[in-house]
Design a protein around this motif. Structure first.
Motif, PDB file in Angstrom:
ATOM      1  N   VAL A 145       0.786  -1.279   0.014  1.00 54.95           N
ATOM      2  CA  VAL A 145      -0.015  -0.022   0.126  1.00 54.95           C
ATOM      3  C   VAL A 145       0.904   1.200   0.073  1.00 54.95           C
ATOM      4  N   LYS A 196      -3.565   0.060  -3.290  1.00 52.28           N
ATOM      5  CA  LYS A 196      -3.180  -1.215  -2.545  1.00 52.28           C
ATOM      6  C   LYS A 196      -3.018  -2.234  -3.810  1.00 52.28           C
ATOM      7  N   GLN A 205      -7.369   3.258  -2.517  1.00 52.39           N
ATOM      8  CA  GLN A 205      -7.547   3.526  -0.794  1.00 52.39           C
ATOM      9  C   GLN A 205      -7.874   5.110  -0.601  1.00 52.39           C
ATOM     10  N   SER A 265      -6.118   3.798   5.066  1.00 51.98           N
ATOM     11  CA  SER A 265      -6.821   4.813   4.484  1.00 51.98           C
ATOM     12  C   SER A 265      -8.198   4.644   4.920  1.00 51.98           C
ATOM     13  N   GLU A 311     -10.505   2.154   2.953  1.00 55.66           N
ATOM     14  CA  GLU A 311     -10.419   0.726   3.553  1.00 55.66           C
ATOM     15  C   GLU A 311     -11.238   0.520   4.698  1.00 55.66           C
TER      16      GLU A 311
END
Length: 736
Positions: free
Chosen positions: A562, A607, A617, A632, A635
């Motif tokens: 990420v 990601k 994200q 994030s 997410e």
């Protein structure tokens, strides 16, 4: 949703009735078919994978658009129940390409024609060799574009000296098609042999709101060209070459005609969304130095009139040409310097051939359109589109949305946003039919237009899909002629996409993520790869990027990770300047180099999964540090959206305590209308869901229920506004 689905093998008649919503007779019949599908998946081996089983369910069209959404949820989530808690492992694919299907796509056919020559013996077929072919396109962009541009109806008045010139090192992205001269609007309007566009072919279909029972209207290529050239003649008699002329109105047939006419006559379109207030309109007119503006007297939605001309008047004093929303005459009193559409068109009555106009040919780097960013980070950036930009937009739609002759392409949008010009050029340069609905896309009338116009490619934004699903306004309509969907604008919701794809027997949803300054998308879904809801499977052709760690170093390309994306600087169609900001400061300053190449900023946090797919994200500004772990907002929101059936949508932010310490997680919530759940109940549900699915150390500190979220005009969530609200709320601040 607050349901815990077990394995697909545990789904019986009881679950199909109680959870799936079928009556007992339907449930028994469905269960028999489901058992056959599972056994069919087992035919792939003694231990069928999740993919094998879902593939059989999809191939047999076991789940139908008419079935309750709860049944689609039960089957899909049960098939993939063992994958739901694995965030960077295998993705739950819902659509799989076949070699037969792929060879009928634009890109598949293109690869079959050129792959063996470009890749040699390593080329096998479009599915197996896709990644290798894409890698070749990144390493040899001039080769790809020399072939791909021939697929579009682009006619050069003077051909380019080469595809790409990189000798001038001060030009970060190189110089594309140097020496080329053309008029990109003319390319949209002329009949050509490839892609085949005949004079009498229908190029635009449309319907007005409230005309559900009337036939769909249509324009042929010749009819469109005649109307465009008429407007170009009128423009030439009123403005000077090179003038910027704004369009501030809904994306109607008339707006499309005006757009093409401005470009055909050598002027510059200034794109302004019809939702803007006078102050925002004034800013865009000032920055672009517009000499005139096309607008409507009113916007009509649901039988109600909303003023538009009055907003334009309040914004500026430049000349306005006003189109009536209804009937032949405008319904407002005009200023002395302004003209009605009727009088504007009558200015060419004296010409012997008012429907003929000789296009103004210009160099490839001539500006044709000034667009503006949505302004999520303050003042909107004025982004110039050259004649190269439409080529990039159309080429990516050709390769990934598979726009072909015979397709009917509908995407509710506006010429004030980048999707408006992208849609226009994608249709006219690829030979697809542009479908326009003059009204609100939120209501059933739009859905009936999609049905009646036989739309084959339907573009959306996630908030639209959420509204369609929650209001059930599209129930009973036949969307099975749609062969693919597309989505952009914000992060997609998996369950909403499940609903959308199921409307057409699980056709693929091509996720698109890009920007106005790129003229296109840098990551998308592909018909040459399996697709997973809310995920991107590939970069666009010739596009290279890396994912950067917190030190600015690139993660290995095969590693799940990420980080912030860094785009390779050689990007055909991307802008290399801004009209009201420092391009270098916005897109380059602070970005690292990669293998000696300066990277370009885009601002997304990506990601990469173990499969090599991508999930956005959110923006770099929307990352948070919770207990020393970077994550994030998007997410967390994905998990919270499914934590309770009472939730319509969530927004996650973090706040640093005034006296120091780790950031605190706050969740804003919009509830469904019938819900009366309390914030304390939601806080527990959210915390448990986040700890089970993301990180056991994360905890929600506060939940605030609101009626709606602050958004930009393009519906992007303004988390910075929510942060400011928290900071200025003494009760919440004290709690945090």
């Amino acid at each position: 949703m607050e349901k815990h689905y077990g394995s697909i093998y545990e789904v019986g008649v009881k679950e199909i009735t109680e959870v799936g919503g079928l009556c007992i007779e339907e449930a028994e019949a469905f269960h028999k078919q489901l058992t056959r599908a599972i056994n069919g998946g087992a035919g792939q081996g003694s231990n069928p994978t999740n993919y094998d089983i879902w593939f059989e369910i999809q191939a047999q069209q076991l789940l139908k658009p008419s079935h309750p959404h709860s049944l689609h949820q039960l089957i899909y989530y049960s098939v993939y129940s063992n994958l739901e808690k694995v965030s960077t492992n295998a993705l739950p694919f819902y659509w799989f390409p076949s070699l037969l299907q792929v060879r009928q796509t634009n890109l598949g056919r293109f690869m079959e024609a050129h792959g063996p020559k470009l890749l040699g013996d390593s080329y096998q077929d479009p599915i197996t060799s896709y990644n290798l072919f894409h890698k070749f396109s990144v390493e040899h962009p001039e080769v790809y574009w020399s072939l791909a541009l021939k697929e579009l109806s682009v006619i050069f008045r003077q051909g380019p000296k080469c595809i790409l010139d990189t000798t001038d090192k001060s030009k970060l992205g190189g110089i594309w098609l140097p020496g080329a001269v053309l008029n990109i609007a003319e390319c949209c309007l002329l009949p050509v042999n490839h892609p085949r566009k005949d004079e009498d072919r229908v190029v635009v279909v449309w319907k007005d709101e409230g005309s559900d029972e009337f036939p769909v209207n249509h324009l042929t290529l010749k009819e469109l060209r005649d109307k465009v050239m008429l407007v170009s003649n009128a423009l030439e008699g009123m403005f000077s070459k090179g003038d910027a002329i704004a369009i501030d109105m809904p994306m109607t047939v008339t707006a499309v005609i005006i757009y093409l006419a401005i470009v055909l006559a050598g002027f510059i379109v200034v794109s302004i969304a019809d939702s803007f207030a006078p102050k925002e309109i004034a800013t865009r007119l000032r920055v672009s130095k517009a000499k005139g503006i096309f607008t409507q007297d009113f916007i009509v939605r649901g039988g109600r009139k909303f003023p538009l001309y009055s907003r334009v008047v309040a914004a500026d004093s430049c000349k306005a040409i006003v189109i009536p929303a209804n009937g032949k005459d405008v319904g407002v009193q005009l200023r002395e310097q302004d003209l009605s559409w009727k009088i504007f068109l009558s200015s060419v009555d004296h010409l012997s051939s008012p429907n003929y106009y000789s296009p103004v040919y210009q160099p490839i780097d001539s500006v044709t359109n000034i667009l503006f960013s949505s302004g999520t980070t303050g003042d909107p950036k004025a982004i110039p589109w050259t004649q190269l930009s439409p080529m990039r937009a159309a080429a990516d739609s050709w390769a990934f949305c598979d726009c072909q002759i015979g397709d009917v392409f509908c995407w509710p949008t506006n010429l004030g946003w980048v999707m408006g010009p992208i849609l226009l050029y994608s249709c006219f340069l690829n030979g697809s039919t542009l479908a326009l609905y003059h009204g609100s896309p939120l209501d059933r009338g739009f859905g009936k237009f999609v049905q009646d116009a036989s739309v084959t490619i339907l573009g959306t934004v996630p908030s639209l899909v959420k509204a369609w699903k929650n209001t059930q306004c599209m129930d009973g309509l036949d969307w099975t002629q749609i062969r693919l969907f597309a989505s952009t604008g914000e992060a997609s919701n998996v369950d909403d996409d499940l609903w959308l794809s199921s409307r057409s027997y699980y056709k693929p949803i091509i996720e698109c993520c890009g920007g106005t300054e790129l003229s296109s998308s840098y990551i998308l879904g592909s018909l040459l790869q399996p697709q997973s809801f809310g995920a991107f499977s590939t970069a666009s052709m010739t596009t290279g990027f890396v994912i950067l760690d917190e030190h600015g170093a690139a993660y290995p390309s095969d590693q799940p990770c990420v980080g912030e994306v860094g785009l390779f600087s050689l990007y055909m169609g991307a802008t290399n300047r801004l009209l009201n900001a420092d391009f270098e400061k916005v897109y380059v300053k602070g970005m690292p180099t990669h293998k000696g190449m300066q990277l370009r900023r885009h601002g997304d946090i990506l990601k990469r999964t173990a499969d090599g797919y991508f999930v956005v994200q959110g923006r770099a500004d929307d990352t948070m540090n919770l207990g020393g772990v970077k994550t994030s907002s998007v997410e967390i929101e994905r998990i919270c959206d499914r934590a309770s059936e009472s939730v319509l949508e969530t927004a996650a932010i973090s706040i640093a305590p005034v006296n120091g310490g780790p950031e605190q997680l706050v969740i804003f919530v919009v509830l469904k209308k019938e819900s009366d759940i309390k914030p304390e109940q939601l806080m527990g549900k959210f915390s448990r869901a986040i700890q089970a699915n993301l990180n056991p150390l994360f905890k929600v500190k506060y939940v605030k229920i609101v009626k709606e979220f602050p958004r930009t005009a393009t519906n992007k969530l303004l988390r910075r506004v929510l942060r400011d609200q928290i900071k200025h709320d003494p009760f919440i601040s004290s709690r945090l």
